[in-house]
Motif scaffolding. Sequence first.
Motif, PDB file in Angstrom:
ATOM      1  N   THR A  81      81.516 138.307 -63.387  1.00 45.29           N
ATOM      2  CA  THR A  81      80.466 137.996 -64.366  1.00 45.29           C
ATOM      3  C   THR A  81      79.701 136.756 -63.921  1.00 45.29           C
ATOM      4  O   THR A  81      80.270 135.845 -63.315  1.00 45.29           O
ATOM      5  CB  THR A  81      81.038 137.742 -65.774  1.00 45.29           C
ATOM      6  OG1 THR A  81      81.775 136.508 -65.763  1.00 45.29           O
ATOM      7  CG2 THR A  81      81.950 138.869 -66.213  1.00 45.29           C
ATOM      8  N   THR A  82      78.401 136.736 -64.237  1.00 45.73           N
ATOM      9  CA  THR A  82      77.564 135.590 -63.875  1.00 45.73           C
ATOM     10  C   THR A  82      76.322 135.576 -64.761  1.00 45.73           C
ATOM     11  O   THR A  82      75.927 136.616 -65.300  1.00 45.73           O
ATOM     12  CB  THR A  82      77.152 135.650 -62.390  1.00 45.73           C
ATOM     13  OG1 THR A  82      76.446 134.462 -62.045  1.00 45.73           O
ATOM     14  CG2 THR A  82      76.260 136.857 -62.111  1.00 45.73           C
ATOM     15  N   THR A  83      75.722 134.411 -64.888  1.00 51.10           N
ATOM     16  CA  THR A  83      74.471 134.312 -65.655  1.00 51.10           C
ATOM     17  C   THR A  83      73.250 134.488 -64.756  1.00 51.10           C
ATOM     18  O   THR A  83      72.146 134.724 -65.246  1.00 51.10           O
ATOM     19  CB  THR A  83      74.372 132.955 -66.375  1.00 51.10           C
ATOM     20  OG1 THR A  83      74.565 131.907 -65.420  1.00 51.10           O
ATOM     21  CG2 THR A  83      75.424 132.842 -67.472  1.00 51.10           C
ATOM     22  N   HIS A  84      73.437 134.368 -63.449  1.00 53.24           N
ATOM     23  CA  HIS A  84      72.316 134.555 -62.524  1.00 53.24           C
ATOM     24  C   HIS A  84      72.836 134.948 -61.143  1.00 53.24           C
ATOM     25  O   HIS A  84      73.940 134.574 -60.752  1.00 53.24           O
ATOM     26  CB  HIS A  84      71.464 133.287 -62.431  1.00 53.24           C
ATOM     27  CG  HIS A  84      72.228 132.076 -62.005  1.00 53.24           C
ATOM     28  ND1 HIS A  84      73.008 131.338 -62.875  1.00 53.24           N
ATOM     29  CD2 HIS A  84      72.357 131.485 -60.781  1.00 53.24           C
ATOM     30  CE1 HIS A  84      73.573 130.342 -62.209  1.00 53.24           C
ATOM     31  NE2 HIS A  84      73.200 130.405 -60.952  1.00 53.24           N
ATOM     32  N   LEU A  85      72.034 135.700 -60.431  1.00 50.32           N
ATOM     33  CA  LEU A  85      72.452 136.217 -59.124  1.00 50.32           C
ATOM     34  C   LEU A  85      72.267 135.203 -58.008  1.00 50.32           C
ATOM     35  O   LEU A  85      72.711 135.420 -56.884  1.00 50.32           O
ATOM     36  CB  LEU A  85      71.675 137.496 -58.791  1.00 50.32           C
ATOM     37  CG  LEU A  85      71.933 138.695 -59.720  1.00 50.32           C
ATOM     38  CD1 LEU A  85      71.017 139.861 -59.363  1.00 50.32           C
ATOM     39  CD2 LEU A  85      73.394 139.129 -59.647  1.00 50.32           C
ATOM     40  N   GLY A  86      71.631 134.080 -58.314  1.00 51.42           N
ATOM     41  CA  GLY A  86      71.384 133.066 -57.294  1.00 51.42           C
ATOM     42  C   GLY A  86      72.654 132.442 -56.742  1.00 51.42           C
ATOM     43  O   GLY A  86      72.633 131.813 -55.680  1.00 51.42           O
ATOM     44  N   ALA A  87      73.777 132.623 -57.459  1.00 52.75           N
ATOM     45  CA  ALA A  87      75.043 132.039 -57.003  1.00 52.75           C
ATOM     46  C   ALA A  87      75.664 132.841 -55.865  1.00 52.75           C
ATOM     47  O   ALA A  87      76.638 132.410 -55.259  1.00 52.75           O
ATOM     48  CB  ALA A  87      76.018 131.963 -58.171  1.00 52.75           C
ATOM     49  N   PHE A  88      75.090 134.023 -55.557  1.00 50.31           N
ATOM     50  CA  PHE A  88      75.696 134.911 -54.570  1.00 50.31           C
ATOM     51  C   PHE A  88      74.887 134.932 -53.281  1.00 50.31           C
ATOM     52  O   PHE A  88      73.649 134.932 -53.318  1.00 50.31           O
ATOM     53  CB  PHE A  88      75.777 136.338 -55.125  1.00 50.31           C
ATOM     54  CG  PHE A  88      76.583 136.458 -56.383  1.00 50.31           C
ATOM     55  CD1 PHE A  88      77.920 136.796 -56.319  1.00 50.31           C
ATOM     56  CD2 PHE A  88      76.013 136.229 -57.623  1.00 50.31           C
ATOM     57  CE1 PHE A  88      78.675 136.914 -57.475  1.00 50.31           C
ATOM     58  CE2 PHE A  88      76.759 136.346 -58.782  1.00 50.31           C
ATOM     59  CZ  PHE A  88      78.095 136.680 -58.710  1.00 50.31           C
TER      60      PHE A  88
END
Length: 382
Positions: free
Chosen positions: A353-360
């Motif tokens: 789970t994440t709030t935004h895809l920028g972490a990947f």
Amino acid sequence: MYLKCLKLRQFRNYRDCLVNFEAPKTILVGNNAQGKSNLLEAVELLSTLKSHRSGRDREMVLEDASMGQIQALLERAYGSVELGLTLRSQGRRTVALNRESLRRQLDFLGILNAVQFSSLDLDLVRGSPERRRNWLDSILTQLEPIYAYILQQYNQVLRQRNALLKTIRKQEEERTPEGVISKQPQTELALWDAQLATAGSRVTRRRARVLQRLAPLAQSWHSSISGKTELLEVTYAPNVNLEKDDPEAVQQAFLDKLHHRRFPEQRQGITLVGPHRDDVEFTINQTPARSYGSQGQQRTLVLALKLAELKLIEEVVGEPPLLLLDDVLAELDPNRQNQLLDAIQDRFQTLITTTHLGAFDAQWLNSSQILSVQAGQIHTLA
């Protein structure tokens, strides 16, 4: 093992939702309070019949509904398995295996194995001993489902013994100088002592054994993630000394300590001896991890523990468990992210789970199924 699909009805904020998992890694993206963690919680419940977020079934049933349901289709090495869990606002939950109701919930455990890693897991390092005991018990329940029954037995004995100690304390407080205290509670206490020692030694010995297997795995992962600059030690700190894994010796150690702590227990009206007071100690370079400094180092420790859990469950069960990552990647720096990615590859089915895809990074995104979660509705993005 591979989770093929998950169906939620009136669970948390999901009224009716079916998710098909089509890749080794699934990323659930959405704003906070949309239902991402609820989906992981559903998988956790199928795995351990417990939620680390709630202890009451009625809190997990959709508002104004009388019951909620979690259903799943799981692919195991020996074939497909259908799992079902029904939660009720009032009344007992029920479980089903391949659409057949089970009389014993114990028979439901150990079918779906999962390791969860969330920001709450930092409490493993800096939280209370109870948090670490619960973590250890959760691993044991998956590896040895009968342990859930053993732990339940111990807790029942503990409650009864505590009630008796409170009665004895009340008698002592109310006794006049000329009064004579009844010997009956003291005789009854000796019986509960024997039961506590028997049940408690089963818990203690199993905890010691699983940690003995987990510790070197965690140490190896920690060394790798830290670039071999830090030495992790994971040590079981039982309330009752455990010199050897012998039932009679451990039971006798229990009874000796109970005798030694008799007066403090009666004065306080509570049991001071037993595995409900155990702890697990983490040291890094011979320094207690709780006081070791940065959150980064604590995250490395917890990541090493979770990777060790994955490896241990895979070794014991013979199949890789699921990995549930609840909003945790954003808290890991690129090095720790890459260590995690290299460790799981496509071997462990992973729900993230994440709030935004920028972490990947691109590696994560290219190998993942991406689902959008909004107000209990799930849609495919890629």
